[in-house]
Design a protein around this motif. Structure first.
Motif, PDB file in Angstrom:
ATOM      1  N   THR A  25      51.185 -33.387 -52.508  1.00 41.57           N
ATOM      2  CA  THR A  25      50.161 -34.414 -52.124  1.00 41.57           C
ATOM      3  C   THR A  25      51.286 -35.376 -51.144  1.00 41.57           C
ATOM      4  O   THR A  25      50.828 -36.242 -50.491  1.00 41.57           O
ATOM      5  N   GLY A  61      58.090 -32.032 -64.686  1.00 40.09           N
ATOM      6  CA  GLY A  61      56.794 -32.440 -65.325  1.00 40.09           C
ATOM      7  C   GLY A  61      55.657 -32.548 -64.090  1.00 40.09           C
ATOM      8  O   GLY A  61      55.935 -32.223 -62.943  1.00 40.09           O
ATOM      9  N   TRP A  62      54.590 -32.751 -64.840  1.00 39.21           N
ATOM     10  CA  TRP A  62      53.288 -32.685 -63.942  1.00 39.21           C
ATOM     11  C   TRP A  62      53.347 -33.702 -62.619  1.00 39.21           C
ATOM     12  O   TRP A  62      52.734 -33.529 -61.515  1.00 39.21           O
ATOM     13  N   ASP A  63      53.916 -35.049 -63.032  1.00 39.63           N
ATOM     14  CA  ASP A  63      53.782 -36.032 -62.017  1.00 39.63           C
ATOM     15  C   ASP A  63      54.513 -35.633 -60.710  1.00 39.63           C
ATOM     16  O   ASP A  63      54.009 -35.894 -59.410  1.00 39.63           O
ATOM     17  N   VAL A  64      55.706 -35.264 -60.989  1.00 34.66           N
ATOM     18  CA  VAL A  64      56.713 -34.789 -59.846  1.00 34.66           C
ATOM     19  C   VAL A  64      56.061 -33.624 -59.089  1.00 34.66           C
ATOM     20  O   VAL A  64      55.818 -33.756 -57.869  1.00 34.66           O
ATOM     21  N   TYR A  65      55.336 -32.817 -59.638  1.00 37.03           N
ATOM     22  CA  TYR A  65      54.655 -31.603 -59.071  1.00 37.03           C
ATOM     23  C   TYR A  65      53.469 -32.129 -58.160  1.00 37.03           C
ATOM     24  O   TYR A  65      53.528 -31.850 -57.114  1.00 37.03           O
ATOM     25  N   LEU A  66      52.674 -32.873 -58.788  1.00 39.80           N
ATOM     26  CA  LEU A  66      51.524 -33.409 -57.905  1.00 39.80           C
ATOM     27  C   LEU A  66      51.899 -34.249 -56.909  1.00 39.80           C
ATOM     28  O   LEU A  66      51.493 -34.267 -55.759  1.00 39.80           O
ATOM     29  N   ALA A  67      53.046 -35.172 -57.054  1.00 36.62           N
ATOM     30  CA  ALA A  67      53.580 -35.977 -55.993  1.00 36.62           C
ATOM     31  C   ALA A  67      54.227 -35.047 -54.799  1.00 36.62           C
ATOM     32  O   ALA A  67      54.004 -35.296 -53.699  1.00 36.62           O
TER      33      ALA A  67
END
Lengths: 304, 278
Positions: free
Chosen positions: A73, A64-70
């Motif tokens: 960053t 998912g997008w959240d894990v990717y963004l985390a």
């Protein structure tokens, strides 16, 4: 190692009225031959090139997008992105200046052993990246030739940022020179000589006469040089010492995350580099297209 | 101009050549020479002992053998791809043409983990193979796959321009003389392509021998089985065995020099064959 990495002159030909091999009975293959060759080669292309590229993005977004963004960053990832940018920002201009100087000397003047010099400039392409890293350890490492002297003056090159920059410069050394030498050789020196005779100084001649002529080749060399500088792994791995957050570039960060079984995070950082690769290929295609247009305009000018 | 052949109109020769030689010496030549200085200081017998240790020999066999096989496989499929791109019209041709260079642009570590994800026993292709009892990742077959990936563009990009420059008239003449397509390919087209094909082969081989990043993830790095030569250098370095690492590096550097010489000769031959200046 030219050919494979230089501006594709064939693209220039393909813009001129298309030669239709399939409309000419002498060059037309039978349908079953055509479809077999096309099928085999495209299957090979899809299996060996498309599949790995797609895998990078699929794996990066698996959780998912959240894990990717985390993942991209996170502090260590950001530090690795910063270091990768620093290495490229230093290495690319250095090799750009070298490439222009070398191409000027080789293309505009005659001297002995010129072909040998060109071969030496190509050398870093055929040296294993690991060997490239090793030579700087042998020179600047604690047990290296200059190690004791550096130690006495409290300077650190290997296992620090300067070593990473040096290794990056080495592996990207020939890119700009390789692009410019054949280009400037083909263009000859009459235009520059005319400028000098008319009273321009050397710098004006280069800036107003040579540079516009080599613009696309130059940009192309820089784009390739930059892609390799940001993606180099083997050479940098040897000199970096893998200190998290300090001497890890993006490819090294990917290795660490992968070896710690943080696959989604590893592929998230990898996807940034894959994106850079795709941008590089798009730029390459655009530059070849522009260069082909220029060449065609040039031909029409000289024809009329 | 002819009356003054030695007079230079353009400025900057001394400056640019001087800078080129200085930069080349400081960053490439002097650093590379340390490999030979260090190897020589250890003595010949010590060098031979390093280079012929069973584990090192096994890594040389794998690196050179897999690179040779990968270049051969790429020569076949790269030629077919170059042929398709030049001779046939098909949807997406431009995109395929642009993406051929992907292995040049994609960082090797990214390629390495992607290939491992595909071919590991849990991966998409790897699990299919595992059902038939075949392991690809973490065996020499994995090394081969990575080397095929990084070598493909070398073949396509050296063959493609020669194929595009090929005179259609040759084939027209051969056809009008009654030759079959296969005969024309074998006796007219292939001999013209051969120097370029061999150049591409040598370039792909040279790159594959020294390749590190895309291989180490998928290789599994099992001693005597799937350890490549560049990895042996890293392993020795991690054990602080600098002489050992340098000895292996010296062998690889000599191989690079020989390959560079062969590639230069092939390129000169190729340029003569297609009647073009280098």
């Amino acid at each position: 190692m030219s050919g494979a990495t230089s501006l594709n002159a064939a693209q220039v030909a393909s813009l001129s009225p298309a030669r239709h091999y399939e409309d000419n009975p002498a060059t037309r293959d039978r349908p079953w031959v055509k479809w077999s060759i096309l099928g085999i080669s495209l299957a090979f292309f899809a299996g060996f090139l498309l599949l790995p590229l797609a895998t990078v993005f699929v794996e990066a977004f698996k959780k998912g997008w959240d894990v990717y963004l985390a993942a991209i960053t996170e502090d260590d990832a950001l530090a690795s992105i910063k270091l990768t940018l620093i290495a490229a920002v230093i290495a690319v201009p250095l090799n750009l200046v070298f490439g222009v100087a070398a191409a000027w000397a080789i293309a505009k003047f005659e001297f002995r052993a010129k072909q040998f010099l060109i071969t030496l400039i190509d050398l870093p392409f055929s040296v294993s990246p690991v060997v490239a890293g090793l030579v700087y350890v042998l020179l600047f490492g604690a047990q290296g030739l200059l190690g004791p002297w550096l130690d006495a003056h409290d300077l650190k090159i290997v296992f620090a940022v300067p070593g990473i920059v040096l290794a990056t410069v080495f592996v990207t050394f020939p890119f700009v020179a390789r692009e410019l030498i054949p280009l400037m050789q083909a263009q000859g020196k009459e235009e520059e000589e005319a400028a000098i005779v008319l009273g321009a100084n050397g710098w004006q001649t280069f800036w107003h006469v040579t540079l516009p002529n080599i613009k696309w080749g130059l940009i192309y060399g820089v784009v390739l040089c930059n892609a390799r500088a940001m993606g180099e792994f083997g050479a940098v791995s040897v000199v970096s010492g893998h200190i998290r957050g300090i001497t890890n570039t993006m490819p090294l960060q990917i290795e660490i995350l992968y070896n710690e079984y943080q696959f989604a995070a590893a592929f998230a950082v990898a996807s940034l580099l894959a994106l850079l690769a795709l941008v590089t290929l798009v730029l390459k295609t655009l530059i070849e297209w522009r260069a082909a247009l220029n060449a065609r305009d040039h031909q029409q000018e000289s024809a009329s | 101009m002819a009356s003054l052949p030695r007079h230079q109109v353009l400025p900057g020769f001394r400056l640019t050549l001087g800078y080129t030689l200085l930069y080349l010496s400081l960053l490439v030549l002097i650093p590379l020479s340390t490999v030979f200085v260090k190897t020589a200081s250890g003595g010949w017998e010590h060098f031979v002992a390093i280079a012929t240790a069973p584990r090192v020999l096994a890594s040389f066999r794998l690196s050179f053998g897999a690179a040779l096989l990968a270049a051969a496989i790429n020569a076949v499929f790269g030629l077919l791809l170059a042929w398709s791109l030049v001779r046939y019209r098909f949807p997406g041709r431009k995109i395929v043409d642009s993406l051929i260079d992907l292995p040049f642009a994609l960082p090797t570590a990214v390629a390495g983990i992607a290939l491992t994800a595909i071919y590991s026993p849990k991966g998409w292709v790897g699990s299919l193979a595992a059902d038939h009892g075949i392991r690809i990742a973490f065996t020499p077959a994995g090394v081969l796959i990575a080397l095929i990936f990084i070598g493909l563009p070398f073949i396509v990009r050296t063959v493609q321009p020669v194929l595009e420059d090929l005179e259609v008239e040759l084939e027209e003449a051969a056809t009008s003389l009654g030759a079959q397509r296969w005969q024309i390919f074998r006796m007219v087209i292939f001999p013209t392509l051969l120097p370029a094909l061999l150049t591409g082969f040598a370039l792909a081989f040279a790159r594959a021998v020294g390749e590190y990043g895309s291989v180490i993830f998928i290789a599994g790095n099992i001693p005597m089985v799937s350890e490549i030569a560049p990895l042996m250098i890293i392993t020795k370095l991690e054990q602080y065995d600098y002489t050992g690492a340098t000895g292996i590096a010296a062998v690889m550097l000599i191989a690079s020099f020989i390959l560079l010489f062969i590639i230069n000769s092939l390129q000169a031959w190729s340029a003569r064959r297609i009647g073009r200046k280098i």
